[in-house]
Design a protein around this motif. Structure first.
Motif, PDB file in Angstrom:
ATOM      1  N   LEU A 196     -25.546  47.793  57.224  1.00 35.88           N
ATOM      2  CA  LEU A 196     -24.882  48.950  56.631  1.00 35.88           C
ATOM      3  C   LEU A 196     -23.379  48.769  56.780  1.00 35.88           C
ATOM      4  N   LEU A 197     -22.678  48.680  55.649  1.00 33.20           N
ATOM      5  CA  LEU A 197     -21.249  48.389  55.681  1.00 33.20           C
ATOM      6  C   LEU A 197     -20.443  49.513  55.037  1.00 33.20           C
ATOM      7  N   GLY A 198     -19.386  49.921  55.705  1.00 27.52           N
ATOM      8  CA  GLY A 198     -18.492  50.933  55.147  1.00 27.52           C
ATOM      9  C   GLY A 198     -17.117  50.328  54.919  1.00 27.52           C
ATOM     10  N   PHE A 199     -16.595  50.501  53.698  1.00 23.18           N
ATOM     11  CA  PHE A 199     -15.254  49.992  53.402  1.00 23.18           C
ATOM     12  C   PHE A 199     -14.319  51.183  53.198  1.00 23.18           C
ATOM     13  N   ASN A 200     -13.393  51.369  54.147  1.00 22.87           N
ATOM     14  CA  ASN A 200     -12.475  52.517  54.119  1.00 22.87           C
ATOM     15  C   ASN A 200     -13.193  53.862  54.123  1.00 22.87           C
ATOM     16  N   PHE A 221     -33.051  36.368  52.986  1.00 19.60           N
ATOM     17  CA  PHE A 221     -32.271  37.377  52.294  1.00 19.60           C
ATOM     18  C   PHE A 221     -31.412  38.139  53.272  1.00 19.60           C
ATOM     19  N   LEU A 222     -30.220  38.430  52.856  1.00 20.04           N
ATOM     20  CA  LEU A 222     -29.395  39.334  53.637  1.00 20.04           C
ATOM     21  C   LEU A 222     -29.226  40.602  52.797  1.00 20.04           C
ATOM     22  N   ASN A 223     -29.914  41.666  53.220  1.00 21.28           N
ATOM     23  CA  ASN A 223     -29.828  42.919  52.478  1.00 21.28           C
ATOM     24  C   ASN A 223     -28.633  43.728  52.951  1.00 21.28           C
ATOM     25  N   ILE A 224     -27.982  44.378  51.995  1.00 18.85           N
ATOM     26  CA  ILE A 224     -26.763  45.130  52.324  1.00 18.85           C
ATOM     27  C   ILE A 224     -26.795  46.518  51.695  1.00 18.85           C
ATOM     28  N   VAL A 225     -26.410  47.515  52.489  1.00 17.38           N
ATOM     29  CA  VAL A 225     -26.119  48.838  51.934  1.00 17.38           C
ATOM     30  C   VAL A 225     -24.617  49.034  52.095  1.00 17.38           C
ATOM     31  N   LEU A 226     -23.936  49.319  50.992  1.00 13.00           N
ATOM     32  CA  LEU A 226     -22.472  49.323  50.995  1.00 13.00           C
ATOM     33  C   LEU A 226     -21.903  50.647  50.488  1.00 13.00           C
ATOM     34  N   LYS A 227     -21.008  51.226  51.264  1.00 14.49           N
ATOM     35  CA  LYS A 227     -20.310  52.435  50.792  1.00 14.49           C
ATOM     36  C   LYS A 227     -18.798  52.168  50.824  1.00 14.49           C
ATOM     37  N   THR A 228     -18.083  52.640  49.803  1.00 12.27           N
ATOM     38  CA  THR A 228     -16.639  52.411  49.750  1.00 12.27           C
ATOM     39  C   THR A 228     -15.900  53.696  49.394  1.00 12.27           C
TER      40      THR A 228
END
Ligand code: GDP
Length: 478
Positions: free
Chosen positions: A431-435, A376-383
């Motif tokens: 943990l990924l941030g988009f813009n 599994f690739l778990n992701i926390v994403l904020k945009t």
């Protein structure tokens, strides 16, 4: 506790007839005005794919609605609200652009067109409002929140390509929502256009053209040349007339959030579509879990306006946060009541999120036990905005393979916060941030935990990195 069939249907945003049909299947004969008990209602709700909320929980909201409804009067015809759906590359965006470009009343066209999630045009037969996010993802996101924002679906089918998987899906979505379909056979300017083939394929799916004795209007158009677009707009207006769409013009406004984002210097900017009543500057609005006074309103040309009536989209400033697309909004007079309902909704949202996280953990445990070789690739994403969030979520969803599953365990709009870092840490997520960036506390926390936060401003950049991470997770082949 008893509930009327019609009320139950309204709460689920489905036709009462669908509920009576289901009841009949369950061996119960009931009409729309009959009442059923809570156990039966729960069954119906579950059967229709919603989460049942016990009566006591909705009382706060019901009281509020009763108070608001009493203040509405002066029922009038209202413009139809249209969503454009269809397979990718069949011309949804081109059609939206062409209609906007050719039909926006002159004088207004001089202004810079703002993207506010919807726009309206004036035709010879009246006003039509288009939701600006094509595709069924937005349509079903709204519906899953119980918001029936769309009156009519325009199904775009490219004449040189015919029926495709997403065409079928769009038909299913429209049917499930009980929304009438108008077909736009697009790209008629192409030499390879074969509209009869489209008619044939649609017939197989029980979408039958009026020319062939069915009840679906079909226009042959070209989003490139503009051919047939007037005819399409006329079909929309005619269908709307038959539907006798009405709404009270006076009284406190109610409607649905179609989009929201955080804008530098302006704060939360929320686009809403008014469904009933008239929204005015200075009104106290409750939208999803947030409330605030409307400080300013602008239309889709960036022009300041003072009021907006039924089916008219506006962008409002004044809410403290960004409510989710599909959230209900309504004008309230009593600030105390607004706070009470907002708190109640925030709590409910938190509980549901916890539930989701718990189920997720359990599911993953089971899955891992059952299929020892899945990673599994778990992701926390904020945009920055809801639109990009939804786009990314659906793109990420499609990346999962048999060997590596992509799982977004938490996502939202706004800067990366300390709790995002904590969650990512505890669930071993990236943990990924988009813009968006991480705030100072989040950065410190991430540093301390030796966690990497990755920032992106291009969707493909993010997707490519996730793909790379997935291949890193792939077990080496033996
Ligand atoms: P969407 O994915 O459904 O939003 O499709 P787009 O609007 O992005 O269109 C996909 C491609 O088809 C673009 O290259 C458009 O220029 C082209 N296209 C759209 N409508 C027409 C049309 O009526 N005629 C022709 N020849 N090309 C079109």
């Amino acid at each position: 506790e008893q509930i009327a069939v019609a009320d139950l249907a309204q709460r689920m945003a489905v036709k009462a007839r669908e509920v009576t049909k289901l009841l009949m299947k369950m061996g119960e004969m009931a009409t729309e005005s009959d009442t059923i008990d809570q156990a039966t209602a729960s069954l119906i709700v579950e059967e229709m794919g919603h989460n049942p909320v016990p009566v006591s929980d909705t009382k706060v909201e019901d009281d509020l609605h009763d108070a608001v409804d009493e203040r509405s009067s002066n029922v009038q015809a209202r413009p139809p609200v249209v969503t454009i759906m269809g397979h990718v590359d069949h011309g949804k965006t081109s059609l939206l652009d062409k209609i906007r470009e050719t039909k926006v009343a002159t004088g207004e066209a001089g202004g810079i067109t703002q993207h506010i999630g919807a726009y309206h045009v004036k035709t010879a037969r009246g006003v039509i409002t288009f939701l600006d996010t094509p595709g069924h993802a937005a349509f079903s996101a709204m519906r899953s929140r119980g918001a029936q924002a769309t009156d009519i679906v325009v199904l775009v089918v490219a004449a040189d390509d015919g029926m495709m998987p997403q065409t079928e899906e769009a038909i299913d979505h429209a049917r499930a929502a009980g929304t009438p379909i108008i077909v736009a056979i697009n790209k008629m300017d192409k030499p390879s256009a074969d509209p009869d083939r489209v008619l044939n394929e649609l017939t197989a799916k029980q979408v039958i053209s009026e020319e062939w004795g069915g009840d679906t209007p079909m226009a042959r158009i070209s989003a490139k040349t503009g051919e047939g677009i007037d005819e399409l707009l006329e079909y929309i207006s005619l269908t709307a007339e038959l539907m006798e769409l009405e709404a009270p013009l006076d009284g406190a406004a109610q409607g649905v959030v179609i989009e929201s984002r955080l804008e530098k210097g302006r704060g939360p900017v929320v686009s809403v579509l008014v469904k009933k009543g008239t929204l005015k500057q200075g009104d106290l609005v409750l939208a999803g879990e947030y409330y605030g006074k409307v400080r300013a309103m602008t239309d889709e040309h960036g022009k300041r306006i003072q009021s907006a009536g039924p089916s008219i989209p506006v962008e409002i400033l004044g809410l403290p946060e960004t409510p989710a697309a599909g959230s209900e909004f309504l004008v309230v007079t009593d600030e105390k009541k607004a706070r009470e309902v907002a708190d109640f909704r925030a709590n409910r949202e938190r509980e549901q999120q916890l539930d989701r996280q718990n189920t997720m953990r359990l599911e993953s445990l089971f899955e891992q036990m059952e299929q020892g070789d899945v990673s599994f690739l778990n992701i926390v994403l904020k945009t920055d905005v809801r639109g990009s969030l939804e786009a990314l979520l659906s793109a990420l969803n499609e990346l999962s393979t048999d060997e590596v599953k992509v799982r977004v365990i938490s996502s939202g709009v706004g800067p990366i916060s300390e709790s995002d870092v904590t969650l990512a840490e505890s669930s071993e997520a990236v943990l990924l941030g988009f813009n968006v960036r991480a705030d100072a506390t989040a950065r410190r926390k991430a540093d301390a935990a030796d966690m990497d936060i990755r920032y992106y401003s291009v969707i493909y950049g993010l997707i490519d990195d996730v793909k790379a991470a997935m291949s890193g997770l792939l077990a080496p082949e033996h």
